[in-house]
Design a protein around this motif. Sequence first.
Motif, PDB file in Angstrom:
ATOM      1  N   SER A 194       0.820  -1.214   0.000  1.00  0.00           N
ATOM      2  CA  SER A 194       0.000   0.000   0.000  1.00  0.00           C
ATOM      3  C   SER A 194       0.848   1.255   0.000  1.00  0.00           C
ATOM      4  N   VAL A 195       2.011   1.227   0.637  1.00  0.00           N
ATOM      5  CA  VAL A 195       2.884   2.400   0.662  1.00  0.00           C
ATOM      6  C   VAL A 195       3.385   2.711  -0.750  1.00  0.00           C
ATOM      7  N   GLY A 196       3.886   1.692  -1.450  1.00  0.00           N
ATOM      8  CA  GLY A 196       4.351   1.894  -2.808  1.00  0.00           C
ATOM      9  C   GLY A 196       3.231   2.294  -3.751  1.00  0.00           C
ATOM     10  N   GLU A 249       1.741   0.359  13.836  1.00  0.00           N
ATOM     11  CA  GLU A 249       1.752  -0.340  15.122  1.00  0.00           C
ATOM     12  C   GLU A 249       3.171  -0.636  15.587  1.00  0.00           C
ATOM     13  N   ALA A 250       4.057  -0.929  14.629  1.00  0.00           N
ATOM     14  CA  ALA A 250       5.448  -1.225  14.980  1.00  0.00           C
ATOM     15  C   ALA A 250       6.232   0.032  15.353  1.00  0.00           C
ATOM     16  N   GLY A 251       5.672   1.201  15.049  1.00  0.00           N
ATOM     17  CA  GLY A 251       6.381   2.451  15.317  1.00  0.00           C
ATOM     18  C   GLY A 251       7.330   2.848  14.207  1.00  0.00           C
ATOM     19  N   TRP A 252       7.261   2.159  13.065  1.00  0.00           N
ATOM     20  CA  TRP A 252       8.141   2.463  11.933  1.00  0.00           C
ATOM     21  C   TRP A 252       7.804   3.812  11.330  1.00  0.00           C
ATOM     22  N   LYS A 286      12.742   7.092   4.641  1.00  0.00           N
ATOM     23  CA  LYS A 286      11.691   6.143   4.309  1.00  0.00           C
ATOM     24  C   LYS A 286      10.383   6.858   3.995  1.00  0.00           C
ATOM     25  N   PRO A 287       9.523   6.230   3.197  1.00  0.00           N
ATOM     26  CA  PRO A 287       9.761   5.021   2.417  1.00  0.00           C
ATOM     27  C   PRO A 287      10.649   5.329   1.221  1.00  0.00           C
ATOM     28  N   ALA A 325      17.924  11.251  -3.488  1.00  0.00           N
ATOM     29  CA  ALA A 325      18.547  10.018  -3.007  1.00  0.00           C
ATOM     30  C   ALA A 325      17.859   9.581  -1.727  1.00  0.00           C
ATOM     31  N   SER A 326      17.885   8.292  -1.462  1.00  0.00           N
ATOM     32  CA  SER A 326      17.310   7.767  -0.227  1.00  0.00           C
ATOM     33  C   SER A 326      18.341   6.908   0.480  1.00  0.00           C
ATOM     34  N   VAL A 327      18.391   7.069   1.797  1.00  0.00           N
ATOM     35  CA  VAL A 327      19.254   6.176   2.575  1.00  0.00           C
ATOM     36  C   VAL A 327      18.655   4.773   2.625  1.00  0.00           C
ATOM     37  N   GLY A 328      17.450   4.648   2.076  1.00  0.00           N
ATOM     38  CA  GLY A 328      16.794   3.355   2.034  1.00  0.00           C
ATOM     39  C   GLY A 328      15.839   3.174   3.192  1.00  0.00           C
ATOM     40  N   CYS A 329      15.117   2.076   3.170  1.00  0.00           N
ATOM     41  CA  CYS A 329      14.240   1.771   4.292  1.00  0.00           C
ATOM     42  C   CYS A 329      14.322   0.279   4.567  1.00  0.00           C
TER      43      CYS A 329
END
Length: 246
Positions: free
Chosen positions: A84-86, A109-112, A170-171, A187-191
């Motif tokens: 769903s995020v993508g 819920e995970a706090g991500w 992120k994301p 650029a992204s540091v990634g997730c």
Amino acid sequence: MSTPLVWQDTADRLTAALHLTVAPIAITFEAEPSATAPFADSSVPMPQPTADGRTGRVAAGCLFWVHALERTFSTRPDDHANCSVGSLTHGLIDLETAAQRADVGALVEAGWVTPEIFPMIPTVASRPETIVYGPLHDATMQPDVVLVRANARGVMTIGDAVGDLVIEGKPQCHIVAIAKEQHRPAASVGCALSRARTGMRADEMTCALPGSRLVDIVGAIEQAALVDATVARYAATDAERFAAVR
């Protein structure tokens, strides 16, 4: 007018200047069904859907980046629907729909992430009918976005080359929307989500380059790489004086 040879040359130059170990890929958003061969034949069933109805051709759209290293193919919105995020960042679903999905709930819920961040995530403005992925080397027309996987040195070179590189977190997939809609390199540091799904190495970052500026950006990257090489040689030579007295 661009030709396939232009994009072959551009891919080779980009790979050489940034010392890429993973080839750059082209991403193109289309408002109509594509003549490009689909990622999978429609007769091939998708995996069993989750309780909230999510399924797709892959676990998340960022996996298409991996498959695009091998061949050019087209995807439809349903192909992306498991993540769903993508789907949100690529303009395939709206924020209200994403917020109701179980995968987004699990991330919250995970706090991500927190619910407040979602309205601020960059997204593709118009819902595409098709998204085409493939090696930049095989492109036949100007892509909307070129995605590269680079190390820290490569991102440094890109930053030196362009004055408006943004570094995101992120994301990871939202840098595609920045490059497409804002015509800015990002650029992204990634997730952790994408790294787990794609197998991206810990020392890699992704960078999305706007296709509308690609030729100029690649020229600037080559110039920045030459300057970096010059000052690196100077630094190495200068350091020899200190090695002699150790």
